[in-house]
Enzyme design. Structure first.
Site, PDB file in Angstrom:
ATOM      1  CB  SER A 160       2.153   3.398   2.490  1.00 20.76           C
ATOM      2  OG  SER A 160       1.111   3.625   3.415  1.00 20.76           O
ATOM      3  N   GLY A 162      -0.516   1.657  -1.995  1.00 18.77           N
ATOM      4  CA  GLY A 162      -1.209   1.970  -3.232  1.00 18.77           C
ATOM      5  C   GLY A 162      -2.174   3.129  -3.161  1.00 18.77           C
ATOM      6  CD  GLU A 267       8.986  -1.686  -2.498  1.00 20.15           C
ATOM      7  OE1 GLU A 267       8.163  -1.875  -3.425  1.00 20.15           O
ATOM      8  OE2 GLU A 267       8.780  -0.916  -1.546  1.00 20.15           O
ATOM      9  CD  GLU A 279       8.124   3.130  -3.860  1.00 21.97           C
ATOM     10  OE1 GLU A 279       7.833   2.690  -2.733  1.00 21.97           O
ATOM     11  OE2 GLU A 279       7.294   3.660  -4.616  1.00 21.97           O
ATOM     12  CG  ASP A 286       4.110  -4.807   2.965  1.00 27.42           C
ATOM     13  OD1 ASP A 286       5.098  -4.908   2.206  1.00 27.42           O
ATOM     14  OD2 ASP A 286       3.074  -4.195   2.635  1.00 27.42           O
ATOM     15  CB  THR A 287       7.073  -8.288   0.565  1.00 27.95           C
ATOM     16  OG1 THR A 287       8.325  -7.609   0.663  1.00 27.95           O
ATOM     17  CG2 THR A 287       6.103  -7.432  -0.238  1.00 27.95           C
ATOM     18  NE  ARG A 363      -0.671  -6.314   5.772  1.00 27.18           N
ATOM     19  CZ  ARG A 363       0.210  -5.576   5.100  1.00 27.18           C
ATOM     20  NH1 ARG A 363       0.373  -5.768   3.803  1.00 27.18           N
ATOM     21  NH2 ARG A 363       0.917  -4.645   5.689  1.00 27.18           N
TER      22      ARG A 363
END
Length: 392
Positions: A160, A162, A267, A279, A286-287, A363
């Site tokens: 996850s 990236g 996604e 996906e 999160d978005t 984050r």
């Protein structure tokens, strides 16, 4: 009829979160609003959701025996995974024994790695996807790249944010890309997916709710990625009526095939009127944190309402809104946030996640804004995020 008990009483309705990050924290808060008892589980102590849970446990969630022990101890009515790195075979066993895994154990297992969900989408549901090959050795990886062609992308089948992902433009990158993919998997080294690069105008997350009263869609969420992780998201993302219709149809097919009640983050790539599946996460995305300010029911409220068996009814979107992450780089176990007064205001909010430490880039919060246009909302959110001075 849905019966909810009172937390910390014999008839309590108990929810166990597997993964207790910032998304799990918001799920826990929504459970608390309904008097539901919350047990937060993660691999490290003082994770964000643990701050707002009734109890917490620290275990290796990839250890099936450890997972069974904590479930047998707490006897939750609902097991709610927040992350991919979980012993999904044990979740399937527990579900077969009568426990309620959200949205269902099959969905959790299929989406735990990119191979399960890609084969479901492309081969079973016949949805449009990028070209792809799987490989479990460096030689097969090189064959897959030769088959797909340049440029292409390699990712661990289970990762996850990236991690382990490389955009490959030439053969000179192959050795390093393979090595990085083996280091970046959530469950260690192993199988990878090689994907062809899709031509697209923008990406969206279509937050899709499967509930007792049917399938519901949030307005599409646009987002910008950097290093495989999101930096800003906004809602609504403008797209043609035909593209939106196609996106909703793809999302509907995916969530119904996965099964169970809950919110799914689907996604998708959009190019003109064409939509390509990318996906899906069987949980808040999160978005989708933008929905904390953009909707009457956030993605977290929708998830809880759905898995508890309550009707969604409808979703009201308030207008242009955006989120921007607070992403500092430092090392500290005693983080503080300065200048916060300049990051909040009318139609401007922040969330600080309460993560116990940082070592590098992490984050730690998000700024949320509304405005007259999406462009203005993004700028307001980015400016607010930049005002927060993280120290340690």
């Amino acid at each position: 009829m849905t019966l909810l008990g009172t937390a910390l009483r014999p008839a309590a309705t108990r929810v166990m979160l597997l993964g207790s990050g910032e998304l799990g924290k918001e799920v826990a808060i929504e459970c608390q609003r309904l008097g539901v008892e919350v047990i937060a589980v993660d691999r490290y102590a003082d994770a964000p959701a643990m701050h707002v849970a009734h109890r917490s446990h620290v275990i290796n969630m990839l250890d099936g025996d450890a997972l069974r022990r904590v479930v047998e101890l707490e006897k939750p009515h609902y097991i709610v995974p927040e992350i991919e790195a979980i012993a999904t075979d044990m979740l399937i066993q527990l579900e077969e024994e009568g426990l309620n895994v959200v949205p269902c154990a099959r969905a959790t297992k299929l989406t735990m790695n990119r191979e399960g969900i890609r084969r479901l989408a492309a081969e079973e549901l016949q949805l449009p996807t990028s070209t792809y090959r799987f490989a479990d050795s460096e030689s097969l990886f090189r064959e897959a790249v030769a088959d797909i062609g340049y440029p292409c992308i390699v990712k661990p089948v289970m990762s996850s944010s990236g991690k382990g992902q490389t955009f490959i433009r030439s053969a000179e990158q192959l050795a390093q890309a393979w090595k990085y993919a083996q280091q970046g998997g959530r469950a260690g080294a192993g199988r990878v997916i090689v994907e062809g690069v899709v031509k697209f105008d923008f990406e969206i997350t279509l937050l899709t709710v499967s509930a007792v009263d049917g399938v519901h869609f949030c307005a599409p969420v646009g987002h910008r990625q950097e290093d495989g992780d999101y930096r800003e998201s906004w809602q609504p993302q403008q797209m043609s009526p035909l593209a939106l219709e196609r996106a909703q149809e793809i999302a509907r097919k995916v969530v119904l095939a996965l099964g169970g009640y809950g919110l799914f983050g689907v996604e998708l790539f959009v190019c003109g009127d064409e939509v390509i599946f990318s996906e899906v996460s069987p949980r808040p995305h999160d978005t989708g944190m933008v929905t904390l300010i953009s909707q009457d029911l956030s993605e977290f409220a929708l998830h809880v309402r759905a898995f508890l068996g309550l009707p969604v009814g409808g979703i009201r979107q308030y207008g242009p809104a955006a989120s921007a992450v607070i992403l500092p780089q430092l090392t500290s176990q005693n983080v503080t946030f300065d200048n916060v007064q300049n990051a909040v205001g009318a139609d401007l909010q922040i969330r600080l996640f309460g993560k116990p430490e940082i070592d590098g880039s992490r984050r730690l919060g998000v700024a949320l804004a509304t405005a007259e246009s999406v462009v203005d909302a993004i700028e307001r959110a980015k400016h607010a995020a930049g005002q927060v001075k993280v120290q340690g």
